[in-house]
Design a protein around this motif. Structure first.
Motif, PDB file in Angstrom:
ATOM      1  N   GLY A   1     -43.355  51.801 -20.843  1.00  0.00           N
ATOM      2  CA  GLY A   1     -44.454  50.956 -21.278  1.00  0.00           C
ATOM      3  C   GLY A   1     -44.002  49.755 -22.079  1.00  0.00           C
ATOM      4  O   GLY A   1     -44.597  48.664 -21.979  1.00  0.00           O
ATOM      5  N   THR A   2     -42.953  49.903 -22.878  1.00  0.00           N
ATOM      6  CA  THR A   2     -42.461  48.792 -23.686  1.00  0.00           C
ATOM      7  C   THR A   2     -42.024  47.622 -22.824  1.00  0.00           C
ATOM      8  O   THR A   2     -42.160  46.456 -23.229  1.00  0.00           O
ATOM      9  CB  THR A   2     -41.279  49.256 -24.562  1.00  0.00           C
ATOM     10  OG1 THR A   2     -41.704  50.329 -25.396  1.00  0.00           O
ATOM     11  CG2 THR A   2     -40.740  48.124 -25.422  1.00  0.00           C
ATOM     12  N   MET A   3     -41.517  47.924 -21.633  1.00  0.00           N
ATOM     13  CA  MET A   3     -40.949  46.875 -20.789  1.00  0.00           C
ATOM     14  C   MET A   3     -41.990  46.141 -19.945  1.00  0.00           C
ATOM     15  O   MET A   3     -41.718  45.051 -19.434  1.00  0.00           O
ATOM     16  CB  MET A   3     -39.888  47.472 -19.849  1.00  0.00           C
ATOM     17  CG  MET A   3     -38.786  48.207 -20.576  1.00  0.00           C
ATOM     18  SD  MET A   3     -37.971  47.154 -21.813  1.00  0.00           S
ATOM     19  CE  MET A   3     -37.320  48.391 -22.922  1.00  0.00           C
ATOM     20  N   GLU A   4     -43.177  46.696 -19.797  1.00  0.00           N
ATOM     21  CA  GLU A   4     -44.158  46.081 -18.902  1.00  0.00           C
ATOM     22  C   GLU A   4     -44.499  44.644 -19.287  1.00  0.00           C
ATOM     23  O   GLU A   4     -44.467  43.748 -18.428  1.00  0.00           O
ATOM     24  CB  GLU A   4     -45.404  46.953 -18.821  1.00  0.00           C
ATOM     25  CG  GLU A   4     -45.148  48.272 -18.101  1.00  0.00           C
ATOM     26  CD  GLU A   4     -46.372  49.169 -18.046  1.00  0.00           C
ATOM     27  OE1 GLU A   4     -47.486  48.660 -18.302  1.00  0.00           O
ATOM     28  OE2 GLU A   4     -46.217  50.367 -17.752  1.00  0.00           O
ATOM     29  N   PRO A   5     -44.826  44.343 -20.557  1.00  0.00           N
ATOM     30  CA  PRO A   5     -45.103  42.940 -20.887  1.00  0.00           C
ATOM     31  C   PRO A   5     -43.868  42.051 -20.778  1.00  0.00           C
ATOM     32  O   PRO A   5     -43.992  40.844 -20.512  1.00  0.00           O
ATOM     33  CB  PRO A   5     -45.625  43.008 -22.329  1.00  0.00           C
ATOM     34  CG  PRO A   5     -45.150  44.306 -22.867  1.00  0.00           C
ATOM     35  CD  PRO A   5     -45.082  45.233 -21.705  1.00  0.00           C
ATOM     36  N   ILE A   6     -42.685  42.626 -20.962  1.00  0.00           N
ATOM     37  CA  ILE A   6     -41.458  41.835 -20.816  1.00  0.00           C
ATOM     38  C   ILE A   6     -41.286  41.401 -19.373  1.00  0.00           C
ATOM     39  O   ILE A   6     -41.019  40.219 -19.080  1.00  0.00           O
ATOM     40  CB  ILE A   6     -40.242  42.644 -21.297  1.00  0.00           C
ATOM     41  CG1 ILE A   6     -40.329  42.871 -22.806  1.00  0.00           C
ATOM     42  CG2 ILE A   6     -38.931  41.945 -20.916  1.00  0.00           C
ATOM     43  CD1 ILE A   6     -39.294  43.818 -23.360  1.00  0.00           C
TER      44      ILE A   6
END
Length: 256
Positions: free
Chosen positions: A37-42
């Motif tokens: 989930g942390t990487m999705e906006p990245i």
């Protein structure tokens, strides 16, 4: 020193810009990629910037950190499917340069050795993107994993399976094991970018600050890396002293 932005949007913009800049400077760069989930906006920002700036990614090679054992690439909860959805289908990558562990590999020990060997054969990873689990794992290297480990199969801890259950349906079982890059594979990267966001990661980041380097808190090994950067939002940085943080209100204009 922790690099801290006000929120996840600014973190995503900053981290994606780091990768876009690196690709622009070195079109054939070798990147290590993460999921979750942390990487999705990245990845959303990465795609947005790459399209806006017409960045050529056709020479980029990528190696993903991990994959669940037993899940085919087409399974919606596989990390292969995650990468396809969030990044790969949006940009013109050369698919022969994309490396994601095969969760259906028959001879897993041989496959894992080959995955580590392939990374080295490519000259090593230039920039490795990492998240961190609530128990301090990076990749799927659970507490106690030897720091000299290479790509291997790991039995996932109950904590990790509980954390990841949110990505699965109510009647789906989270796989019990996964293929993961080892700690040595990760530490051999020339540069490491670890990202943590949200209040749920505040206690984990506090462990990094408070603990000596120990396999019991796997990501503390990054303290020994010469170019490891810890990028946080304000919520994830809430439990560490402000004097070990470098605060930014926005992404520096010189980067954009």
């Amino acid at each position: 020193m922790f690099i801290v932005f006000p929120d996840t949007d600014h973190v995503a913009q900053y981290v994606s810009t780091l990768f876009i800049q690196r690709i622009s400077q070195q079109p054939d760069v070798i990147l290590g990629l993460a999921t979750g989930g942390t990487m999705e906006p990245i990845y959303a920002q990465w795609v947005k910037q790459a399209l806006a700036r017409n960045i050529d990614v056709s020479q980029v090679s990528t190696f993903n950190l991990d994959e669940y054992v037993g899940l085919p690439a087409q399974h919606p909860q596989s990390y292969a499917a995650y990468m396809e959805h969030h990044l790969l289908r949006h940009l013109a990558f050369d698919r022969s340069r994309i490396h994601i562990p095969d969760g259906l590999a028959h001879d897993l020990p041989a496959y894992c050795q080959a995955y580590s060997d392939t990374i080295r054969d490519h000259g090593g990873i230039a920039m490795q993107l990492l998240g961190v689990g609530s128990n301090g794992h990076i990749g799927f290297n659970e507490p106690g994993t030897p720091f000299d480990s290479q790509c291997h199969v790991v039995e996932l801890s109950e904590r990790t399976r509980i954390d990841n259950s949110r990505f699965f349906g109510p009647n789906e079982i989270v796989p019990a094991s996964a293929i993961t890059m080892g700690m040595r594979d990760i530490m051999d990267a020339h540069e490491i970018i670890l990202v943590a966001t949200g209040s749920s990661k505040a206690a984990t980041i506090a462990k990094y600050y408070e603990h000596e380097v120990s396999p019991l808190v796997p990501f503390t090994i990054l303290k020994q890396h010469p170019k490891a950067h810890i990028i946080l939002d304000a919520a994830a940085a809430a439990l560490v002293p402000s004097n070990v943080c470098q605060f930014y209100d926005t992404v520096p204009a010189a980067m954009l």
